[in-house]
Design a protein around this motif. Structure first.
Motif, PDB file in Angstrom:
ATOM      1  N   ARG A 135       0.773  -1.246   0.000  1.00  0.00           N
ATOM      2  CA  ARG A 135       0.000   0.000   0.000  1.00  0.00           C
ATOM      3  C   ARG A 135       0.804   1.295   0.000  1.00  0.00           C
ATOM      4  NH1 ARG A 135       0.231  -2.460   4.966  1.00  0.00           N
ATOM      5  NH2 ARG A 135       0.081  -1.276   6.911  1.00  0.00           N
ATOM      6  N   VAL A 200      -6.531  -2.419   2.271  1.00  0.00           N
ATOM      7  CA  VAL A 200      -7.902  -2.686   1.845  1.00  0.00           C
ATOM      8  C   VAL A 200      -8.189  -4.177   2.048  1.00  0.00           C
ATOM      9  CG1 VAL A 200      -9.496  -2.701  -0.106  1.00  0.00           C
ATOM     10  CG2 VAL A 200      -7.861  -0.817   0.157  1.00  0.00           C
ATOM     11  N   ASP A 401      -3.376   4.977  -4.399  1.00  0.00           N
ATOM     12  CA  ASP A 401      -4.836   5.049  -4.441  1.00  0.00           C
ATOM     13  C   ASP A 401      -5.444   3.680  -4.167  1.00  0.00           C
ATOM     14  OD1 ASP A 401      -4.632   7.715  -5.104  1.00  0.00           O
ATOM     15  OD2 ASP A 401      -4.784   7.358  -7.267  1.00  0.00           O
ATOM     16  N   GLU A 402      -6.678   3.694  -3.657  1.00  0.00           N
ATOM     17  CA  GLU A 402      -7.331   2.431  -3.297  1.00  0.00           C
ATOM     18  C   GLU A 402      -7.468   1.499  -4.499  1.00  0.00           C
ATOM     19  OE1 GLU A 402     -11.643   0.956  -1.584  1.00  0.00           O
ATOM     20  OE2 GLU A 402     -10.760   2.804  -0.771  1.00  0.00           O
ATOM     21  N   ASP A 403      -7.833   2.041  -5.644  1.00  0.00           N
ATOM     22  CA  ASP A 403      -7.975   1.201  -6.843  1.00  0.00           C
ATOM     23  C   ASP A 403      -6.637   0.592  -7.244  1.00  0.00           C
ATOM     24  OD1 ASP A 403     -10.649   1.791  -6.953  1.00  0.00           O
ATOM     25  OD2 ASP A 403     -10.462   3.332  -8.507  1.00  0.00           O
ATOM     26  N   ASP A 404      -5.567   1.387  -7.123  1.00  0.00           N
ATOM     27  CA  ASP A 404      -4.242   0.884  -7.456  1.00  0.00           C
ATOM     28  C   ASP A 404      -3.804  -0.200  -6.470  1.00  0.00           C
ATOM     29  OD1 ASP A 404      -4.138   2.639  -9.552  1.00  0.00           O
ATOM     30  OD2 ASP A 404      -2.995   4.168  -8.456  1.00  0.00           O
ATOM     31  N   GLU A 405      -4.153  -0.031  -5.212  1.00  0.00           N
ATOM     32  CA  GLU A 405      -3.819  -1.039  -4.213  1.00  0.00           C
ATOM     33  C   GLU A 405      -4.524  -2.358  -4.510  1.00  0.00           C
ATOM     34  OE1 GLU A 405      -4.504  -1.888   0.549  1.00  0.00           O
ATOM     35  OE2 GLU A 405      -4.390   0.188  -0.149  1.00  0.00           O
ATOM     36  N   VAL A 406      -5.789  -2.264  -4.909  1.00  0.00           N
ATOM     37  CA  VAL A 406      -6.555  -3.473  -5.207  1.00  0.00           C
ATOM     38  C   VAL A 406      -6.005  -4.171  -6.448  1.00  0.00           C
ATOM     39  CG1 VAL A 406      -8.825  -4.340  -5.906  1.00  0.00           C
ATOM     40  CG2 VAL A 406      -8.644  -2.636  -4.077  1.00  0.00           C
ATOM     41  N   SER A 407      -5.648  -3.404  -7.464  1.00  0.00           N
ATOM     42  CA  SER A 407      -5.130  -4.003  -8.701  1.00  0.00           C
ATOM     43  C   SER A 407      -3.694  -4.487  -8.543  1.00  0.00           C
ATOM     44  CB  SER A 407      -5.223  -3.004  -9.858  1.00  0.00           C
ATOM     45  OG  SER A 407      -4.415  -1.861  -9.597  1.00  0.00           O
TER      46      SER A 407
END
Length: 451
Positions: A135, A200, A401-407
């Motif tokens: 993260r 996340v 960013d949260e989306d980048d962390e998830v991907s």
């Protein structure tokens, strides 16, 4: 680790080729521990964060090396100022040091001592990275390393090992880094994760290690390199103390691994490879400050206690809600505290120094000194590290960013993937559409069938 001591001119030592060669080998072993840590941590994260985890360790080799040469060695081991920091103009840029100039009181060149200590400085911030997996922006992490070693590691190294440092002068025993390395890094990790928050999906999604063989490889290389880390910290081979430390390193590590596995079997019903690797590292951490002052039997006790307590401690993150991704707090902070405090119980008074622990007739005096060292370093590193992380978090941002962390941070931060399952390569080009190779013979045969 013994700092430089003053000697009379008539008693001044001469350069020892044997000790110099030994210390260069030990320095190389300690350097190996940073890539080993990268493998250990890299196997423990999910596939999408593997390269980022490796790079968070490797970048320390670059940043800390340059800062150490420019001013770090001077701050940590230069002439004392107020028992808090050092400074020597001759050490700035390592420019005023003679080729055969000896480290004060020892038979090795200053250059050899400087490079040995450099490897400790490189490893320590790399240890922190395991708590921040998945993260953190790579640029922010690199800047954090530079700031952290400057205002935390270099001063603390002076306190503990520098001639005139206040913890050294008090008589705190830290043979090879229980306070300066492991408590320092573990407390810093806790400070940073309290600022940047949880991953996340923490406590909701499975976040299992993606490659346990990689974890075991890293743990094995750490164990190997740790002999240089510990035995080399006596800076020579002339009186047998380094040999005792070597033996105690092996003994405590074995005891800790067995204790962790026993706990796992009783608590969870299985002996896991991750438990074996984690238990070994816990033993290595705990014996680091204590190994020069305890007997091999004492080392068994230190290792067994550390293995059991650290196995219990790694679960605290779920109870208290802090996301220590790869258990830096549970293993390095807790293990460092255990090893440092147990000096006050198991020190024999007949190896590294004449300071004896409670079980060897020394009373509570040494335990009190150890406690002061432990909690002073813990508090300083925790608070300053949290402040550094807060400044970075509020300015350039510490987290992706949260989306980048998830991907996955590998693609976002490094434009690469750790494993190629398509045959198209693991670099940036792998994200482009690549036509599948045509089997011309099969295509011709297909046309015949159709006809």
């Amino acid at each position: 680790m013994p700092p430089g001591i003053s000697t009379l001119a008539a008693d001044a030592p001469e350069l020892s080729a044997a000790n110099t060669g030994f210390m260069l080998i030990c320095s190389a072993l300690v350097m190996l521990m940073t890539p080993a840590l990268a493998f250990f941590y890299g196997g423990m994260v999910r596939v999408k964060s593997t390269l980022n985890m490796l790079m968070m360790s490797f970048i320390s080799l670059g940043i800390v090396t340059i800062l150490w040469v420019l001013y770090g060695f001077s701050l940590a081991f230069g002439t004392d100022s107020g028992s808090l920091i050092g400074w020597s103009a001759d050490y700035v840029g390592l420019s005023g040091i003679g080729v055969t100039e000896l480290w004060d009181g020892y038979t090795i060149p200053v250059y050899v001592f400087a490079v040995f200590q450099l490897m400790f400085a490189v490893l320590t911030p790399a240890l922190i990275s395991g708590a921040l997996a998945d993260r953190v922006k790579f640029t922010a992490w690199a800047l954090f390393i530079a700031l952290w070693v400057t205002v935390v590691y270099f001063p603390v190294a002076h306190w503990v090992w520098g001639s005139g440092g206040w913890l050294f002068e008090m008589g705190v025993i830290d043979f090879a880094g229980g306070t300066a390395v492991h408590i320092n890094a573990g407390a810093a990790a806790l400070g940073v994760i309290l600022v940047i928050g949880k991953r996340v999906g923490f406590k909701k999604d499975p976040m299992r290690p993606h490659s346990l063989p990689l974890v075991m490889l890293g743990a094995g290389l750490l164990w190997f390199g740790w002999f240089g880390f510990n035995a080399g910290s006596w800076l020579g081979n002339d009186d047998g103390v380094g040999a005792v430390m070597f033996v105690n390193t092996q003994v405590a590590t074995a005891a800790a691994m067995l204790a962790w596995l026993l706990y796992e079997k009783i608590r969870h019903g299985a002996f896991t490879t991750l438990g074996a690797a984690s238990g070994a590292v816990a033993g290595l951490v705990a014996i680091t400050p204590a190994g020069g002052s305890v007997s091999p039997l004492g080392a068994i006790a230190v290792g067994a206690i550390a293995g059991l307590v650290c196995a219990l401690a790694v679960g605290l993150k779920y109870k208290f809600g802090y996301d220590d991704s790869l258990d830096v707090v549970g293993v390095h902070l807790v293990g460092g505290v255990i090893g440092s405090l147990l000096v006050g119980f198991f020190a024999t008074g007949g190896v590294q120094s004449d300071a004896a622990g409670l079980f060897y007739g020394g009373g509570l005096e040494q335990l009190g000194k150890q406690a002061i060292g432990v909690f002073a370093v813990l508090a300083y590193s925790l608070v300053v590290s949290a402040l550094l992380a807060l400044v970075l978090h509020k300015t350039i941002g510490m987290r992706v960013d949260e989306d980048d962390e998830v991907s996955g941070v590998d693609q976002i931060e490094h434009a690469e993937t750790a494993y190629d399952f398509s045959g198209a390569g693991g670099g940036a080009a792998s994200r482009k559409a690549v036509p599948a190779p045509v089997d011309t013979a099969a295509a011709a045969e297909s046309k015949k069938v159709d006809a």
